[in-house]
Design an enzyme around this catalytic site. Structure first.
Site, mmCIF file in Angstrom:
data_model
loop_
_atom_site.group_PDB
_atom_site.id
_atom_site.type_symbol
_atom_site.label_atom_id
_atom_site.label_comp_id
_atom_site.label_asym_id
_atom_site.label_seq_id
_atom_site.Cartn_x
_atom_site.Cartn_y
_atom_site.Cartn_z
ATOM 1 N N ALA A 206 -1.846 -0.621 1.438
ATOM 2 C CA ALA A 206 -1.472 -0.522 2.845
ATOM 3 C C ALA A 206 -2.176 0.645 3.526
ATOM 4 O O ALA A 206 -2.681 0.514 4.655
ATOM 5 C CB ALA A 206 0.047 -0.371 2.965
ATOM 6 N N GLY B 216 -2.777 0.080 -6.189
ATOM 7 C CA GLY B 216 -1.339 0.173 -6.043
ATOM 8 C C GLY B 216 -0.922 -0.325 -4.675
ATOM 9 O O GLY B 216 -1.736 -0.446 -3.749
ATOM 10 N N CYS B 217 0.364 -0.624 -4.522
ATOM 11 C CA CYS B 217 0.831 -1.166 -3.242
ATOM 12 C C CYS B 217 0.678 -0.156 -2.109
ATOM 13 O O CYS B 217 0.218 -0.501 -1.019
ATOM 14 C CB CYS B 217 2.270 -1.647 -3.364
ATOM 15 N N TYR B 218 1.044 1.107 -2.352
ATOM 16 C CA TYR B 218 0.892 2.119 -1.298
ATOM 17 C C TYR B 218 -0.567 2.346 -0.932
ATOM 18 O O TYR B 218 -0.904 2.401 0.262
ATOM 19 C CB TYR B 218 1.535 3.440 -1.728
ATOM 20 N N GLU C 264 6.843 -3.256 2.595
ATOM 21 C CA GLU C 264 6.308 -1.895 2.576
ATOM 22 C C GLU C 264 5.714 -1.564 3.937
ATOM 23 O O GLU C 264 5.050 -2.403 4.562
ATOM 24 C CB GLU C 264 5.239 -1.788 1.493
#
EC number: 1.2.1.38
Length: 330
Positions: free
Chosen positions: A138, A133-135, A226
């Site tokens: 990062a 996932g994107c979170y 993000e």
């Protein structure tokens, strides 16, 4: 597709979108009108037997069913999944988080977690590559080297995360309407966001023990980008300078990770439209703690760019192929 049409090793031979089946790509995404892409069709209308690789961008619970079907049709086909269905290393962990049992647990052993910089060897040979996932992308890029080295403690990790509205997808939703999201910063998924267990899985694997993180995402009134701010306790490292040095050493030679110079605060504007991640570490005013900040573009390094980076690893292309573009500014 925007990135992939310029890839010398990719040819898009079938594009599926059941709700838009029968439409030309230009009517759904006008910015791709000049790309020479085939019309959209339903999943069941594709002959998967002659396809080498499938990129999936489907809601959770959907790609596992599709992958199970097409794997029977073509056992040599490889899948790069940008959805959530194969991210948990143990298929039994999927149900409690996503509210339904995994329908293809037998395929989980063929899947590799697709955080490129930390799992290349498994990605290279896996039949299914489960892009994070994107979170988690990062967060894990910022924290995994520090956890692996023992520089920070896994106790009392607080992750404050913020994403543009594209993180919620393209379907119309009241909370992402301009009049609702504009000029408004909103936390969501408070205490229950599905990316927290994924983050815990990977940090726990690096630490060799079960961990829990405090994770809160926020919706920012911008289209993309993000930024995560992680508040963590020091352990083996004495201060932010030592932690920054550990990150710089860990990512030396990595094409898409930049550990910023001391004092430079990462910003989504530093990575917009690119596959880059910018990270830095700062001393907290609370003794024994540091603040780790990372910025990515949620649609590129947090999704499509990382998928193509994984394709490059899996199919033997130079890793930066088709995703070399520098960030957009302004």
């Amino acid at each position: 597709m925007r990135l992939g049409v310029r890839h010398p090793g990719l040819k898009f031979v079938a594009l599926t979108a059941n709700t838009h089946a029968g439409k030309p790509m230009a009517s759904v995404f006008p910015h791709l009108a000049m790309a020479g892409l085939p019309d959209l069709v339903a999943n069941e209308d594709v002959n998967f037997s002659d396809i080498d690789v499938v990129f999936c961008g489907l809601p959770h619970g959907t790609s596992q069913k599709l992958v199970a079907d097409i794997a029977q049709e073509n056992s040599s086909l490889r899948v790069i999944d940008m959805g959530a269905d194969f991210r948990f290393r143990n298929a039994e962990d999927y149900g409690p988080v996503y509210g339904a049992d995994h329908v293809a647990p037998h395929l989980q052993e063929k899947a590799a977690y697709g955080l490129t910089e930390h799992n290349r060897d498994a990605i290279r040979d896996a039949q299914i590559i489960a892009c994070p996932g994107c979170y988690p992308t990062a967060t894990l890029l910022a924290l995994l080297p520090l956890v692996k080295s023992g520089a920070i403690s896994t106790d009392d990790m607080i992750i404050d995360a913020k994403s543009g509205v594209t993180g919620a997808g393209r379907a119309p939703k009241q909370n992402t309407l301009l009049a609702e999201a504009g000029e408004s910063l909103t936390p969501y998924g408070v205490g229950v966001h599905r990316h927290a267990p994924e983050i815990e899985q990977e940090i726990g694997l690096a630490a060799g023990k079960k961990v829990a993180v405090n994770f809160t995402p926020h919706l920012i009134p911008m289209s993309r980008g993000e930024l995560i701010t992680a508040h963590v306790k020091l352990d083996g490292a004495k201060n932010a300078d030592e932690a920054r040095k550990i990150l710089a050493d860990a990512y030396e030679g990595e094409p898409f990770i930049r550990v910023a110079e001391k004092g430079v605060i990462p910003s989504t504007g530093h990575v917009r439209g690119s596959n880059y991640c910018v990270i830095n570490v700062f001393d907290d005013r609370i003794s024994g703690r540091v603040i780790v900040i990372a910025a990515i573009d949620n649609l590129v390094k947090g999704s499509a760019g990382q998928a193509i980076q994984n394709f490059n690893v899996a199919f033997g292309y130079p890793e930066a192929t088709a995703i070399e573009a520098l960030p957009l500014f302004p």
